[in-house]
Design a protein around this motif. Structure first.
Motif, short mmCIF file in Angstrom:
data_model
loop_
_atom_site.label_atom_id
_atom_site.label_comp_id
_atom_site.label_asym_id
_atom_site.label_seq_id
_atom_site.Cartn_x
_atom_site.Cartn_y
_atom_site.Cartn_z
N ALA A 191 7.31 -6.12 -1.12
CA ALA A 191 6.51 -5.28 -2.02
C ALA A 191 5.31 -6.05 -2.56
N HIS A 210 12.53 -5.34 2.80
CA HIS A 210 11.10 -5.00 2.66
C HIS A 210 10.40 -5.99 1.75
N THR A 258 12.91 -7.65 -1.16
CA THR A 258 14.28 -7.14 -1.21
C THR A 258 15.03 -7.50 0.08
N HIS A 284 7.76 -7.92 -5.37
CA HIS A 284 9.15 -8.34 -5.18
C HIS A 284 9.46 -8.32 -3.69
N TYR A 313 6.15 3.36 0.11
CA TYR A 313 6.62 2.57 1.25
C TYR A 313 5.87 2.97 2.52
N GLU A 368 5.95 -2.21 0.77
CA GLU A 368 5.99 -1.36 -0.41
C GLU A 368 4.82 -1.76 -1.29
ZN ZN Z 1 11.29 -2.62 -3.27
#
Ligand code: ZN
Length: 309
Positions: free
Chosen positions: A221, A219, A10, A8, A257, A267
């Motif tokens: 991931a 961030h 963010t 993902h 992280y 992440e």
């Molecule tokens: Zn995240």
């Protein structure tokens, strides 16, 4: 380290209703989860993606009311690209014109056409009309026909003043490999490759330093299958001299992280257990999902959060 691509991404948003409208209606993504920031339960954490909320499709937002706009630049994930079918760019160009969405020029990147556009907070997004087979089923949408719909992430572009140290982490610690370079851009991939795995390193010493705020990425991931692989990833990061957080239970995945040397927050998130752990797939995103420790405070939390629709 056993990574399978992007999990993902963010970002930070301002006006929450414009954000919901843009990702669900303009882009035709599913509103997968309505939750709260676990570190700040007075703030939503919103998730958009495909029908199931599959890893590799999920863009999430912290809508911080009144947060000033950030500045995209180096030390950040500079652009977030979605994958669309090769012939679908004209559909999206017309759609963005009709809906008064700000766009950039179409450019050719590694032989594929790329359209830059911006969300209501100025977040830099891209559509990559990819010639590669992308068999991921799109989110069902009343606004966007399936034939043209977004398939999930294509790539994340990191803004850097120098790519060397970041590339070393991707290759040596994370198992990525360089796929191609063109000018200031170098593309890396992992596992089976294809849309949803790519990380592009954009080296531009003229980029300003990125400043966190609305319209910027918080961030990026990467996905790993399960808890055992997550433990291995943690050990591998430490072997390569990278400081990381401990593994944190985020209810829908477990997370750790670390900041790569170019300044971007990374992440690693597990594919398991996924977004259907606290509500049925059919009704994902309809009720406010809270972690068990906050469930006792549901009434106060719900009362304090703004209405989304
Ligand atoms: Zn995240």
């Amino acid at each position: 380290m056993n990574l399978h691509g992007l999990h993902h991404i963010t970002a930070i948003s301002g006006d929450i209703r414009k954000n919901v409208d843009f990702y669900t209606h303009v882009l035709g993504q599913r509103f997968v989860k309505k939750s709260v920031n676990q570190d700040d339960p007075g703030t939503y954490h919103l998730y958009y993606g495909d029908y199931n909320g599959s890893p590799g499709t999920i863009l999430t937002f912290f809508p911080w009311a009144g947060v000033p706009r950030g500045r995209p630049g180096h030390g950040q994930a500079y652009a977030t690209a979605y994958s669309i079918p090769a012939g679908s760019l004209p559909f999206w160009q017309k759609r963005f014109t009709d809906l008064d969405i700000q766009t950039g020029e179409v450019e050719t990147r590694f032989g594929e056409q790329v359209l830059t556009f911006f969300d209501p907070d100025g977040l830099r997004l891209e559509l990559v009309a990819t010639a590669e087979a992308d068999l991921r089923p799109p989110a069902p949408s009343q606004d966007v026909p399936a034939v043209h719909a977004i398939r999930g992430f294509h790539s994340s572009t990191l803004g850097l003043t120098s790519a060397k140290a970041t590339a070393a982490v991707l290759v040596n610690a994370m198992g990525y490999r360089q796929l191609a370079t063109a000018g200031a851009r170098a593309r890396y991939t992992v596992a089976t490759g294809g849309p949803g795995t790519y990380v592009d390193l954009l080296t531009d010493p003229k980029l300003p330093r990125g400043l966190e705020g609305a319209g910027t990425i918080h961030h990026v991931a990467f996905r790993t299958p399960d808890d055992a692989n997550q433990e291995e990833a943690l050990a591998s990061l430490h072997q390569h001299g990278l400081a990381s957080s401990p593994i944190i239970d985020r209810a829908y995945f477990k997370s750790l992280y670390y900041r790569e040397p170019g300044g971007v927050l990374f992440e690693i998130a597990t594919d398991t257990p996924g977004f259907a752990i606290d509500e049925p797939v059919e009704t994902l995103g309809q009720k406010l999902s809270l972690p068990p420790r906050l469930e006792a405070h549901r009434t106060e939390i719900e009362a304090a959060l703004p209405k989304l629709f």
